[in-house]
Scaffold this active site. Sequence first.
Site, PDB file in Angstrom:
ATOM      1  CD  GLU A 286      -4.546  -9.540  -2.248  1.00 27.56           C
ATOM      2  OE1 GLU A 286      -3.724  -8.599  -2.309  1.00 27.56           O
ATOM      3  OE2 GLU A 286      -5.753  -9.377  -2.044  1.00 27.56           O
TER       4      GLU A 286
ATOM      5  CD  GLU B 136      -2.536  -5.896  -5.333  1.00 28.73           C
ATOM      6  OE1 GLU B 136      -1.678  -6.681  -4.871  1.00 28.73           O
ATOM      7  OE2 GLU B 136      -3.349  -5.289  -4.628  1.00 28.73           O
TER       8      GLU B 136
ATOM      9  CG  HIS C 151      -1.863  -1.176   1.241  1.00 24.55           C
ATOM     10  ND1 HIS C 151      -2.433  -1.658   2.407  1.00 24.55           N
ATOM     11  CD2 HIS C 151      -2.307  -1.983   0.246  1.00 24.55           C
ATOM     12  CE1 HIS C 151      -3.187  -2.703   2.126  1.00 24.55           C
ATOM     13  NE2 HIS C 151      -3.136  -2.924   0.829  1.00 24.55           N
TER      14      HIS C 151
END
Length: 400
Positions: free
Chosen positions: A356, A260, A230
């Site tokens: 992820e 991503e 982040h």
Amino acid sequence: MDRPEFYRFHQGEKTLPFAAHEYTSRLSKLRADMAETGVDACVFTSMHNVAYYSGFLYCAFGRPYALVVTATDAVTISAGIDAAQPWRRSHGDNITYTDWQRNNYWRAILSVTGIGQVIGYEADHLSMSQNALLDAFLSPKALIDVAPMTMRQRMHKSAAEIDLIRKCAQVADVGGYAVKEAVKLGTREIDVAMAGRDAMELEIAKRFPDAEYRDTWVWFQSGINTDGAHNPVTSRVLQHGDILSLNTFPMISGYYTALERTMFLGPVDAESLKVWEANIAAHELGMSLLKPGVSCAAVTEQINTFFAERDLLKYRTFGYGHSFGILSHYYGREAGLELREDIDTVLEAGMVISMEPMLTLPEGKPGAGGYREHDILVITDTGNENITGYPYGPDFNVIG
């Protein structure tokens, strides 16, 4: 001059993310849970639950907002500064409170709940100061935390939600291709991020002409900035040999999706390629495990074992995935559907979850940087459907 505590200001046509029957269905399920737990009225204060049950995604700007649900009514409570927009974007009724005197917000809520009722509230959102005002104005017979109950409902997506999430994922792919096209030696992170964001916002406007447009963004990170998932965008200039992180996040009517990918600018050194390929293998293993009847903890444990066997588990930075729906970087989180060791939720058809895996190797170590792959999967009766289309891996994501 008459100075009302609250009033109804309704003008224009209602425009919502879903058809009316979608909200009717959600409220029906909520009311069944309320009856079972003895709740007379729910006072929702969080952006995610207000949006989930009404369609209205508020902009607080220091003011409180709410949705009050009883056995017969569903009423959003909004500040006068927003005029009739909350009514146009709400399924059901809307009351506007004024600022002629302090706490008219709670007087408006009281007009719907009545006094001395069993009140459902969100313990993970209602502040201590607002909780004291709830007690003072509503004099509840009892308070029941309904946040876990509503989270369980939100984890199971309707066909309409899955259709929207699928389209959101396609928009994320559009952003991904725009980001890849913008990656050039000497370009700044911010320039690449803006290209991806602009492409997504234009795509959203084309696909959803009646929506409100806000909150779509890109985190594009390079070099050392890839170490955290982040990390904000900076003006760092892209350099030859950089590891890159592509992260596109379209927001449509409060629904968030993500893409991503690990990328490299220029040739990939052998150590980096080894780590990247291991993360991809974990990603593929994880996707194969996402099926009904399997717990989040069990999936997590198998990926942990995979990384441990390769001496990479120590570089894992967080869990391996989470639910998708009404959520964002500043509101909402269906924490009961995350791929972590301490989550025993069993996957069921209709849930939507990401895979992820991320590894972060520190600076100075061969292969240093953050490696991330992220796909969104819909759990089906027999397995899963991957709704992310942008390719992953070195064959597509090594630039120049």
